[in-house]
Design an enzyme around this catalytic site. Structure first.
Site, PDB file in Angstrom:
ATOM      1  N   LYS A   3       0.828  -1.203   0.000  1.00  0.00           N
ATOM      2  CA  LYS A   3       0.000   0.000   0.000  1.00  0.00           C
ATOM      3  C   LYS A   3       0.863   1.255   0.000  1.00  0.00           C
ATOM      4  CE  LYS A   3      -4.191  -1.741   2.254  1.00  0.00           C
ATOM      5  NZ  LYS A   3      -5.175  -1.475   3.336  1.00  0.00           N
ATOM      6  N   GLY A  47      -8.697   6.232  -2.115  1.00  0.00           N
ATOM      7  CA  GLY A  47      -9.624   6.004  -3.207  1.00  0.00           C
ATOM      8  C   GLY A  47      -9.396   4.708  -3.961  1.00  0.00           C
ATOM      9  N   GLY A  48      -8.785   3.734  -3.287  1.00  0.00           N
ATOM     10  CA  GLY A  48      -8.541   2.459  -3.933  1.00  0.00           C
ATOM     11  C   GLY A  48      -7.293   2.415  -4.785  1.00  0.00           C
ATOM     12  N   LYS A  97      -0.531  -7.293   6.185  1.00  0.00           N
ATOM     13  CA  LYS A  97      -1.129  -8.620   6.071  1.00  0.00           C
ATOM     14  C   LYS A  97      -2.473  -8.522   5.358  1.00  0.00           C
ATOM     15  CE  LYS A  97      -1.775 -13.035   6.849  1.00  0.00           C
ATOM     16  NZ  LYS A  97      -1.015 -14.035   6.060  1.00  0.00           N
ATOM     17  N   HIS A 124     -16.081  -3.600   5.677  1.00  0.00           N
ATOM     18  CA  HIS A 124     -15.485  -2.266   5.768  1.00  0.00           C
ATOM     19  C   HIS A 124     -16.379  -1.432   6.682  1.00  0.00           C
ATOM     20  CE1 HIS A 124     -13.248   1.225   3.818  1.00  0.00           C
ATOM     21  NE2 HIS A 124     -14.120   1.799   4.623  1.00  0.00           N
ATOM     22  N   HIS A 133     -12.501  -1.348  -4.604  1.00  0.00           N
ATOM     23  CA  HIS A 133     -12.268  -0.503  -3.431  1.00  0.00           C
ATOM     24  C   HIS A 133     -13.071   0.800  -3.484  1.00  0.00           C
ATOM     25  CE1 HIS A 133      -9.063  -3.296  -2.449  1.00  0.00           C
ATOM     26  NE2 HIS A 133      -8.522  -3.083  -3.632  1.00  0.00           N
ATOM     27  N   ASN A 182      -9.811   9.588   7.263  1.00  0.00           N
ATOM     28  CA  ASN A 182     -10.106  10.634   6.291  1.00  0.00           C
ATOM     29  C   ASN A 182     -10.423  11.922   7.035  1.00  0.00           C
ATOM     30  OD1 ASN A 182      -9.908   9.190   3.750  1.00  0.00           O
ATOM     31  ND2 ASN A 182     -11.680   8.043   4.454  1.00  0.00           N
ATOM     32  N   ARG A 239     -11.828  14.740   6.420  1.00  0.00           N
ATOM     33  CA  ARG A 239     -12.770  15.552   5.637  1.00  0.00           C
ATOM     34  C   ARG A 239     -14.169  14.977   5.784  1.00  0.00           C
ATOM     35  NH1 ARG A 239     -13.835  11.751   1.897  1.00  0.00           N
ATOM     36  NH2 ARG A 239     -12.105  10.444   1.158  1.00  0.00           N
ATOM     37  N   ARG A 279     -25.300   5.248  -4.222  1.00  0.00           N
ATOM     38  CA  ARG A 279     -24.618   6.213  -5.083  1.00  0.00           C
ATOM     39  C   ARG A 279     -25.017   5.973  -6.539  1.00  0.00           C
ATOM     40  NH1 ARG A 279     -18.317   7.038  -3.246  1.00  0.00           N
ATOM     41  NH2 ARG A 279     -18.556   6.785  -0.996  1.00  0.00           N
TER      42      ARG A 279
END
Length: 449
Positions: free
Chosen positions: A159, A165-166, A202, A209, A236, A290, A292, A338
Site C-alpha cells: 500500500k 480512493g482504492g 497482512k 469495511h 475498493h 479521512n 474531511r 450512489r
C-alpha cells in the site's frame, strides 16, 4: 453574520455546503470551471467566480486561482468538501498563510493523518488495533524485502502511504510476485500522489469495511456518530453505505469507539473525520483516517439528526457548538445508494445530456444531487450524479423503502448504475447482511446480467 465562505468544489457537495451556509446566515462564493457554468449550485450562491478551463488541474486544483477568487470576493474561509483539495495539507497551509480559514483540520493534522504509516502509529498509541504488517521504510536489498514479507506471511498487500480512493494498492499472493509488484506499486504511487513510499500489510481475506464518524472542536472535545458499513464495493470504490453497521461485537465496538475519541483528543483534532476499519472475526483493524467530510455522511446524519456540514462550519468559524456524546441519540437505520453516470454492467463512464429525470420522494427519503432535466454531465470529473438516502425503523424496512425510492427514480439520456442498485436491494445475501468487501466482485457479478 459577517462570515463569507468560498466553496472550493462542485456538484452535490457544493450544493450541500451552500444549503448549510444559508441556514447559518453565511454568505457564499461558488467557484467553477468553464465547463461547469450550468451547475445548479451556482444559481443559489451569493457570488460566483470562474477559476479556469475544464481541466481540474487548471480549475478545481488550481490553488492560486482559488485563493485569488477568495481574495477578490473578500471571503473569510474556504470549504473544500471531498475530493480535489480536501485532504491536501499544502492547500490548507496556503489558505492559512493567505489569511483564509480552511474549514477542516489544520495542515499539520492533515499531513500527519494522511500518511498511513504515521496514522497507524498514532492509532496504536490510542489503543486501536491495526492490521499486522511492516510500517518502517523498506530496505533496498531484495533479500531483506523477501525476509520481511516471509515474516508477515502471504498473501499480503502493498500500500502507498499517501494512497486513497482504492489507488496505490496491490495484492501479492506469493514471493514470485513480490519484487515486480513492489516496483509497479511504487511507480503508481509516485504518478498518483507524488510519493512512492509504500508499506506491507497482512492481507485480511474476507472482512467488512466499517467506518466510525467523529466530530471534534479542536479544544479536546470529541464525539462519535456511530458506525457505517461500506462493504458493498467495486475495486475498493464504495457503492452502497449504511448506518449503523449491524451484527458487530458489542465489546469490541465500545472499545474501538472510545479509542477513536481518545485519538481525536490526543491530536487535538478539529472538524469532522472518519476512521476506517477492516472488521473480521470480531476484531476492528484500523486502516486509515479521512480528515474531511465523506460522500456517505448523510446516513450518519439520518440516524442522529446531527448536521455534519453545519458542524464543520460552526467549528471552523468559531460559532458556539456544544459537543456532548450524551446528546447524541441513534434512531433507526439508513442506507445510501450512489447513482453514477456509468454503465451498470461494465462501468464505462456515460457523460452527456440528461433529457429527463425524476427524483424520488416521500416519507424517509432524501435526495442529494445537483442534476436536473437538461443538465449536461461533463466527462472531466467524478461520475457521481446523486445520492439516494432512505431511513426507517429497521434495516429490512429501510431496504424496502430504498427499493420503492429506486423504482420511482429515473434518468434518461445517459446510462447510470441505477439498475445495479435495484438488483442489490433484492439480493438475498445483502438482505441478510452476509456480504463482505469481496462479495460484489467475487460472487454477485457472476450472476448479474
Amino acid at each position: 453574520m459577517s462570515h463569507k465562505v468560498l466553496i472550493a468544489n462542485r456538484g452535490e457537495i457544493a450544493l450541500r455546503a451552500i444549503r448549510a451556509c444559508k441556514e447559518l446566515g453565511i454568505k457564499t462564493v461558488a467557484v467553477y470551471s468553464s465547463g461547469d457554468k450550468n451547475l445548479k449550485h451556482l444559481k443559489f450562491a451569493d457570488e460566483t467566480v470562474c477559476i479556469g478551463p475544464v481541466s481540474p488541474l487548471e480549475s478545481y486544483l488550481n490553488v492560486p486561482a482559488i485563493l485569488s477568487a477568495a481574495e477578490v470576493t473578500n471571503a473569510k474561509a474556504i470549504y473544500p468538501g471531498y475530493g480535489f483539495l480536501a485532504e491536501d495539507y499544502s492547500f490548507a497551509e496556503k489558505c492559512d498563510e493567505s489569511g483564509f480559514k480552511f474549514i477542516g483540520p489544520n495542515s499539520e493534522t492533515i499531513k500527519m493523518m494522511g500518511d498511513k504509516i504515521t496514522a497507524k502509529n498514532i492509532a496504536e498509541k490510542a489503543g486501536i488495533k491495526v492490521v499486522p504488517g511492516y510500517k518502517d521504510a523498506l530496505p533496498e536489498d531484495p533479500e531483506k524485502i523477501h525476509a520481511i514479507a516471509n515474516e508477515i506471511g502471504y498473501p499480503l498487500m502493498i500500500k502507498a502511504t499517501a494512497g486513497g480512493g482504492g489507488r496505490g494498492m496491490r495484492l501479492i499472493e506469493n514471493k514470485d510476485q513480490l519484487i515486480d509488484g513492489l516496483e509497479v506499486t511504487m511507480q503508481e504511487a509516485m504518478n498518483a500522489f507524488g510519493n512512492k513510499v509504500v508499506y506491507f500489510e497482512k492481507f485480511i481475506s474476507d472482512p467488512r469495511h466499517i467506518e466510525i464518524q467523529i466530530v471534534a472542536d479542536g479544544k479536546g472535545n470529541a464525539i462519535h456518530l456511530g458506525t457505517r458499513d461500506c462493504s458493498i464495493q467495486r475495486r475498493h470504490q464504495k457503492i452502497i453505505e449504511e448506518a449503523p453497521a449491524s451484527d458487530l461485537n458489542s465489546e469490541s465496538l465500545l472499545n474501538t469507539l472510545n479509542s477513536c475519541l481518545k485519538l481525536c483528543e490526543d491530536i487535538n483534532y478539529e472538524g469532522v473525520g472518519t476512521l476506517e476499519f477492516l472488521y473480521e472475526n470480531d476484531n476492528f483493524y484500523f486502516i486509515e483516517m479521512n480528515t474531511r467530510i465523506q460522500v456517505e455522511h448523510p446516513v450518519s446524519e439520518m440516524i442522529t439528526g446531527f448536521d455534519l456540514v453545519k458542524a464543520q462550519l460552526k467549528i471552523a468559524l468559531g460559532i458556539p457548538i456544544t459537543l456532548k456524546q450524551s446528546k447524541i441519540s441513534f434512531r433507526g437505520h439508513a442506507i445510501e445508494c450512489r447513482i453514477n453516470a456509468e454503465d451498470a454492467k461494465n462501468f464505462t463512464p456515460s457523460p452527456g445530456l440528461i433529457t429527463k429525470m425524476h427524483p424520488p420522494g416521500g416519507f424517509g427519503v432524501r435526495f442529494d444531487s445537483h442534476i436536473y432535466s437538461g443538465y449536461e454531465v461533463p466527462p472531466y470529473y467524478d461520475s457521481l450524479l446523486a445520492k439516494i438516502i432512505t431511513v426507517a425503523n429497521s434495516r429490512s424496512s429501510c431496504i424496502k423503502r430504498m427499493t420503492s425510492a429506486l423504482d420511482e427514480f429515473f434518468v434518461e439520456g445517459i446510462e447510470t448504475n441505477h439498475s445495479l442498485h435495484q438488483e442489490l436491494m433484492h439480493d438475498e445475501v445483502f438482505g441478510k447482511n452476509k456480504h463482505t468487501i469481496n462479495y460484489l466482485e467475487n460472487e454477485f457479478f457472476k450472476n448479474y446480467e
